[in-house]
Design a protein around this motif. Sequence first.
Motif, PDB file in Angstrom:
ATOM      1  N   GLU A  91       1.039  -1.320   0.116  1.00  0.00           N
ATOM      2  CA  GLU A  91       0.111  -0.009   0.030  1.00  0.00           C
ATOM      3  C   GLU A  91       0.830   1.115   0.047  1.00  0.00           C
ATOM      4  OE1 GLU A  91      -2.911   2.348   3.271  1.00  0.00           O
ATOM      5  OE2 GLU A  91      -3.077   0.232   3.029  1.00  0.00           O
ATOM      6  N   VAL A  92       1.905   1.411   0.623  1.00  0.00           N
ATOM      7  CA  VAL A  92       2.858   2.415   0.872  1.00  0.00           C
ATOM      8  C   VAL A  92       3.499   2.700  -0.576  1.00  0.00           C
ATOM      9  CG1 VAL A  92       4.920   3.374   2.043  1.00  0.00           C
ATOM     10  CG2 VAL A  92       3.118   2.390   3.541  1.00  0.00           C
ATOM     11  N   TYR A  93       4.079   1.424  -0.993  1.00  0.00           N
ATOM     12  CA  TYR A  93       4.690   1.622  -2.218  1.00  0.00           C
ATOM     13  C   TYR A  93       3.751   2.176  -3.419  1.00  0.00           C
ATOM     14  CZ  TYR A  93       9.578   0.339  -2.136  1.00  0.00           C
ATOM     15  OH  TYR A  93      10.719   0.207  -2.003  1.00  0.00           O
ATOM     16  N   GLN A  94       2.349   1.351  -3.573  1.00  0.00           N
ATOM     17  CA  GLN A  94       1.613   1.833  -4.438  1.00  0.00           C
ATOM     18  C   GLN A  94       1.335   3.606  -4.352  1.00  0.00           C
ATOM     19  OE1 GLN A  94       0.121  -0.339  -6.784  1.00  0.00           O
ATOM     20  NE2 GLN A  94      -0.039   1.328  -7.624  1.00  0.00           N
ATOM     21  N   HIS A  95       1.008   3.936  -3.043  1.00  0.00           N
ATOM     22  CA  HIS A  95       0.755   5.331  -2.980  1.00  0.00           C
ATOM     23  C   HIS A  95       2.013   6.246  -3.645  1.00  0.00           C
ATOM     24  CE1 HIS A  95      -0.556   8.830  -0.832  1.00  0.00           C
ATOM     25  NE2 HIS A  95       0.647   9.305  -0.348  1.00  0.00           N
ATOM     26  N   LYS A  96       3.361   5.788  -3.351  1.00  0.00           N
ATOM     27  CA  LYS A  96       4.394   6.520  -4.066  1.00  0.00           C
ATOM     28  C   LYS A  96       4.635   6.411  -5.485  1.00  0.00           C
ATOM     29  CE  LYS A  96       9.491   6.888  -3.348  1.00  0.00           C
ATOM     30  NZ  LYS A  96       9.248   8.125  -3.271  1.00  0.00           N
ATOM     31  N   TYR A  97       3.940   5.341  -5.936  1.00  0.00           N
ATOM     32  CA  TYR A  97       3.905   4.987  -7.458  1.00  0.00           C
ATOM     33  C   TYR A  97       2.401   4.637  -7.995  1.00  0.00           C
ATOM     34  CZ  TYR A  97       8.951   4.401  -6.641  1.00  0.00           C
ATOM     35  OH  TYR A  97      10.334   4.508  -6.376  1.00  0.00           O
ATOM     36  N   PRO A  98       1.796   5.665  -7.887  1.00  0.00           N
ATOM     37  CA  PRO A  98       0.554   5.625  -8.255  1.00  0.00           C
ATOM     38  C   PRO A  98      -0.111   5.142  -9.676  1.00  0.00           C
ATOM     39  CG  PRO A  98       0.859   7.907  -8.194  1.00  0.00           C
ATOM     40  CD  PRO A  98       2.109   7.032  -7.507  1.00  0.00           C
ATOM     41  N   SER A  99       0.942   5.275 -10.764  1.00  0.00           N
ATOM     42  CA  SER A  99       0.689   4.786 -12.068  1.00  0.00           C
ATOM     43  C   SER A  99       1.425   3.599 -12.470  1.00  0.00           C
ATOM     44  CB  SER A  99       1.413   5.671 -12.930  1.00  0.00           C
ATOM     45  OG  SER A  99       2.873   5.671 -12.927  1.00  0.00           O
ATOM     46  N   GLY A 100       1.892   2.914 -11.267  1.00  0.00           N
ATOM     47  CA  GLY A 100       2.517   1.478 -11.533  1.00  0.00           C
ATOM     48  C   GLY A 100       1.720   0.485 -10.710  1.00  0.00           C
ATOM     49  N   LYS A 101       2.262  -0.594 -10.849  1.00  0.00           N
ATOM     50  CA  LYS A 101       1.870  -1.879 -10.030  1.00  0.00           C
ATOM     51  C   LYS A 101       2.974  -2.308  -9.091  1.00  0.00           C
ATOM     52  CE  LYS A 101      -0.551  -3.254 -14.133  1.00  0.00           C
ATOM     53  NZ  LYS A 101      -0.917  -4.534 -15.161  1.00  0.00           N
ATOM     54  N   ALA A 102       2.572  -2.293  -7.761  1.00  0.00           N
ATOM     55  CA  ALA A 102       3.530  -2.341  -6.789  1.00  0.00           C
ATOM     56  C   ALA A 102       3.935  -3.617  -6.100  1.00  0.00           C
ATOM     57  CB  ALA A 102       3.290  -1.453  -5.684  1.00  0.00           C
ATOM     58  N   LYS A 103       2.739  -4.569  -6.321  1.00  0.00           N
ATOM     59  CA  LYS A 103       2.724  -5.736  -5.723  1.00  0.00           C
ATOM     60  C   LYS A 103       4.057  -6.787  -6.173  1.00  0.00           C
ATOM     61  CE  LYS A 103       0.178  -9.989  -4.426  1.00  0.00           C
ATOM     62  NZ  LYS A 103       1.601 -10.828  -4.739  1.00  0.00           N
ATOM     63  N   GLY A 104       4.454  -6.809  -7.297  1.00  0.00           N
ATOM     64  CA  GLY A 104       5.363  -7.807  -7.778  1.00  0.00           C
ATOM     65  C   GLY A 104       6.885  -7.234  -6.919  1.00  0.00           C
ATOM     66  N   PHE A 105       7.202  -5.981  -7.213  1.00  0.00           N
ATOM     67  CA  PHE A 105       8.385  -5.649  -6.645  1.00  0.00           C
ATOM     68  C   PHE A 105       8.257  -5.594  -4.920  1.00  0.00           C
ATOM     69  CE2 PHE A 105      11.211  -2.046  -5.419  1.00  0.00           C
ATOM     70  CZ  PHE A 105      12.324  -2.410  -5.986  1.00  0.00           C
ATOM     71  N   CYS A 106       7.284  -5.314  -4.653  1.00  0.00           N
ATOM     72  CA  CYS A 106       7.107  -5.258  -2.846  1.00  0.00           C
ATOM     73  C   CYS A 106       7.438  -6.869  -2.441  1.00  0.00           C
ATOM     74  CB  CYS A 106       5.947  -4.834  -2.792  1.00  0.00           C
ATOM     75  SG  CYS A 106       5.793  -2.972  -2.789  1.00  0.00           S
ATOM     76  N   ASP A 107       6.868  -7.828  -3.395  1.00  0.00           N
ATOM     77  CA  ASP A 107       7.194  -9.308  -3.061  1.00  0.00           C
ATOM     78  C   ASP A 107       8.813  -9.557  -2.777  1.00  0.00           C
ATOM     79  OD1 ASP A 107       4.426  -9.671  -2.590  1.00  0.00           O
ATOM     80  OD2 ASP A 107       4.331 -10.701  -4.743  1.00  0.00           O
ATOM     81  N   HIS A 108       9.347  -8.953  -3.774  1.00  0.00           N
ATOM     82  CA  HIS A 108      10.848  -9.228  -3.723  1.00  0.00           C
ATOM     83  C   HIS A 108      11.498  -8.281  -2.789  1.00  0.00           C
ATOM     84  CE1 HIS A 108      10.893 -11.548  -7.439  1.00  0.00           C
ATOM     85  NE2 HIS A 108      10.142 -10.483  -8.046  1.00  0.00           N
ATOM     86  N   VAL A 109      11.296  -7.172  -2.398  1.00  0.00           N
ATOM     87  CA  VAL A 109      11.732  -6.281  -1.613  1.00  0.00           C
ATOM     88  C   VAL A 109      11.501  -6.700  -0.066  1.00  0.00           C
ATOM     89  CG1 VAL A 109      12.055  -3.821  -0.427  1.00  0.00           C
ATOM     90  CG2 VAL A 109      11.817  -4.226  -3.046  1.00  0.00           C
ATOM     91  N   PHE A 110      10.122  -6.936   0.274  1.00  0.00           N
ATOM     92  CA  PHE A 110       9.901  -7.504   1.442  1.00  0.00           C
ATOM     93  C   PHE A 110      10.516  -8.583   1.942  1.00  0.00           C
ATOM     94  CE2 PHE A 110       6.955  -9.101   4.780  1.00  0.00           C
ATOM     95  CZ  PHE A 110       6.763  -7.874   5.543  1.00  0.00           C
ATOM     96  N   ARG A 111      10.829  -9.702   0.911  1.00  0.00           N
ATOM     97  CA  ARG A 111      11.517 -10.901   1.286  1.00  0.00           C
ATOM     98  C   ARG A 111      12.687 -10.486   1.764  1.00  0.00           C
ATOM     99  NH1 ARG A 111      14.749 -12.610  -2.666  1.00  0.00           N
ATOM    100  NH2 ARG A 111      13.287 -11.559  -4.064  1.00  0.00           N
ATOM    101  N   THR A 112      13.569  -9.548   1.213  1.00  0.00           N
ATOM    102  CA  THR A 112      14.748  -9.002   1.872  1.00  0.00           C
ATOM    103  C   THR A 112      14.718  -8.481   3.275  1.00  0.00           C
ATOM    104  OG1 THR A 112      14.889  -6.824   0.940  1.00  0.00           O
ATOM    105  CG2 THR A 112      15.524  -8.900  -0.519  1.00  0.00           C
ATOM    106  N   PHE A 113      13.745  -7.851   3.662  1.00  0.00           N
ATOM    107  CA  PHE A 113      13.428  -7.226   4.515  1.00  0.00           C
ATOM    108  C   PHE A 113      13.154  -8.174   5.729  1.00  0.00           C
ATOM    109  CE2 PHE A 113      12.375  -2.646   3.972  1.00  0.00           C
ATOM    110  CZ  PHE A 113      13.461  -2.450   3.075  1.00  0.00           C
ATOM    111  N   ASN A 114      12.442  -9.630   5.317  1.00  0.00           N
ATOM    112  CA  ASN A 114      11.891 -10.476   6.328  1.00  0.00           C
ATOM    113  C   ASN A 114      12.262 -11.829   6.056  1.00  0.00           C
ATOM    114  OD1 ASN A 114      10.105 -11.598   8.243  1.00  0.00           O
ATOM    115  ND2 ASN A 114       8.590 -11.832   6.880  1.00  0.00           N
ATOM    116  N   PRO A 115      13.759 -11.954   6.418  1.00  0.00           N
ATOM    117  CA  PRO A 115      14.427 -13.403   6.171  1.00  0.00           C
ATOM    118  C   PRO A 115      13.888 -14.438   6.798  1.00  0.00           C
ATOM    119  CG  PRO A 115      15.683 -12.098   7.641  1.00  0.00           C
ATOM    120  CD  PRO A 115      14.477 -11.130   7.074  1.00  0.00           C
TER     121      PRO A 115
END
Length: 215
Positions: free
Chosen positions: A80-104
């Motif tokens: 949700e936070v990323y989608q707010h920052k990039y309203p014209s894009g689709k955030a889910k796929g990229f967030c899946d990858h980033v969140f994985r690195t944040f949450n080992p």
Amino acid sequence: MGCTGSTEKKKHKNTTLASSDDSFGLHNQDVDDIKVELSDATISTLLDETKFTHEEIIDWWHGFLADCPSGLLDKDKFIEVYQHKYPSGKAKGFCDHVFRTFNPDKRAHAIDFERFMCAINVTLKGTSDEKLNWAFTMYDINGDQRISKKEMLSVLEAMLDLLGKDKKGPNKPQKQVDRIFLRIDSNHDNYISKEEFFSGCRADENIRAILAPYY
């Protein structure tokens, strides 16, 4: 304890402070009556293990609580936070990858403030090697210490989706992957090792801009 601490639940009646100007879009909201408090132990750990100052930690904490009143950040909120920052894009796929690195810890579905701060410490204040290592971890989806073409393609496609960019022509992800492997897969085994990733990003500015934009 390391970067794995948790928050303590107590009555918290402070008014909201302005959050830091961060790259994750944490918003300044009213956090009166939130029942989560930042412990002295967590502050001490973050002062020891990150490059944030005491004032920065407090600022980030209020921004974190504004978006995560429970004191935990789950993937849905992260998206949700990323989608707010990039309203014209689709955030889910990229967030899946980033969140994985944040949450080992694959068993956990959310991260606490301490883990969040340790993660963004790398992207915002880390050394060049720390940032490259973080980027490598994002591409190494299965954690086998090497990057396949399929893994790199998955992350690059997610990046373009986030930015709302066309994936045709010169931006076609498969073409980018093929070019990158041709340049930095030095032993031609169709995998990028950590050493190849580091040396390739250091030697080629264009490849670095694609694979490690936080470098």
